[in-house]
Design an enzyme around this catalytic site. Structure first.
Site, PDB file in Angstrom:
ATOM      1  CD  GLU A  85     -16.939 -97.460  83.407  1.00  0.00           C
ATOM      2  OE1 GLU A  85     -16.612 -96.345  82.966  1.00  0.00           O
ATOM      3  OE2 GLU A  85     -17.087 -98.453  82.683  1.00  0.00           O
ATOM      4  CG  HIS A 134     -15.097 -92.899  83.259  1.00  0.00           C
ATOM      5  ND1 HIS A 134     -16.229 -93.222  82.546  1.00  0.00           N
ATOM      6  CD2 HIS A 134     -14.966 -91.549  83.168  1.00  0.00           C
ATOM      7  CE1 HIS A 134     -16.758 -92.116  82.040  1.00  0.00           C
ATOM      8  NE2 HIS A 134     -16.007 -91.095  82.400  1.00  0.00           N
ATOM      9  CE  LYS A 167     -15.674 -88.585  80.127  1.00  0.00           C
ATOM     10  NZ  LYS A 167     -16.628 -88.244  81.189  1.00  0.00           N
TER      11      LYS A 167
END
Length: 253
Positions: free
Chosen positions: A86, A143, A170
């Site tokens: 990531e 991510h 997130k």
């Protein structure tokens, strides 16, 4: 959406909080970076531990955490080992990843740890349970440095993080065009309005996505990432400039 209290910080209420990364490969570089943060516009600091050359030495990592706590005082500290998959600096086996996060949470020096959603459900739950047992909050993250998933997929990932018990959710994505930025913002707004029980952090990376780092209060992102010194992701801007824009937008809501 409920806010989360971390030390003196109410994440999810009011102006988005500014988090700045601490990156460096050795003790001197890390501590020098940390010393620049107090007195800046930062609200919390993220130690990107995957940059540290001695991160797999438990004693040195423990000493580093103690030194960071001394420098940063009462500012919340987020411990993050970003995996190579990531966008991080190092490869790591899942068992070692879990252990490293547990050690950080147990140190008494950090307030939050970051666990990547795609580490696997069991691993994520293990990290969350261990962190919570030490009074440490958890950011579940994902991510994508290559693309922006569909709005529906972003929301699915958020809901999964929430179901696994993370305190903050997130997602960071890479836009290929301006429509991708709108996709990320739309997903943030819909998740906040319909499903979120806890704070979200979202960003569209790079120059194209810069606007997403500024307008979180409008769409529902509770934290944005800026820089005091070296950046840790594409599109980060100086924390002081970021604070000025956030305050301007907040004052005109």
């Amino acid at each position: 959406m409920n806010s989360i209290k971390v030390r003196n910080l109410d994440i999810g209420a009011g102006i988005p909080k500014i988090c700045v990364p601490i990156v460096g490969t050795d003790r001197t570089a890390i501590l020098d970076a940390a010393k620049r943060i107090p007195g800046s516009a930062a609200d919390l600091a993220e130690w990107r531990a995957d940059w540290y050359e001695d991160i797999f030495d438990e004693q040195k990592t423990g000493e580093m955490l103690k030194e960071l706590r001394m420098i940063l005082g009462d500012m919340p500290i987020l411990f993050t080992f970003r995996t190579a998959v990531e966008g991080g600096e190092k490869e790591i086996e899942p068992a070692r990843y879990i252990e490293l996060n547990h050690q950080a949470a147990a140190s008494g020096c950090v307030d939050l740890v970051d666990v990547e959603l795609f580490t696997g459900d069991d691993a994520v739950r293990t990290v969350i349970d261990a962190a919570h047992s030490h009074g440490v909050k958890v950011i579940a993250s994902n991510h994508d440095f290559h693309a922006t998933p569909s709005k529906e997929e972003i929301i699915i990932r958020f809901i999964k993080m929430q179901e696994l018990g993370a305190d903050i959710l997130k997602i960071a994505v890479m836009p290929q065009n301006s429509r991708d930025v709108l996709t990320l913002l739309s997903a943030t707004e819909e998740m906040t309005r319909l499903y979120a029980e806890r704070p979200l952090i979202t960003m569209s990376m790079g120059g194209t996505g810069l606007i997403s780092r500024l307008c979180g209060e409008t769409f529902g992102s509770a934290v944005t990432f800026g820089a005091v010194g070296k950046t840790s992701a594409p599109g980060q801007i100086r924390a002081d400039e970021l604070a000025q824009v956030l305050e301007l937008l907040h004052g005109n809501r």
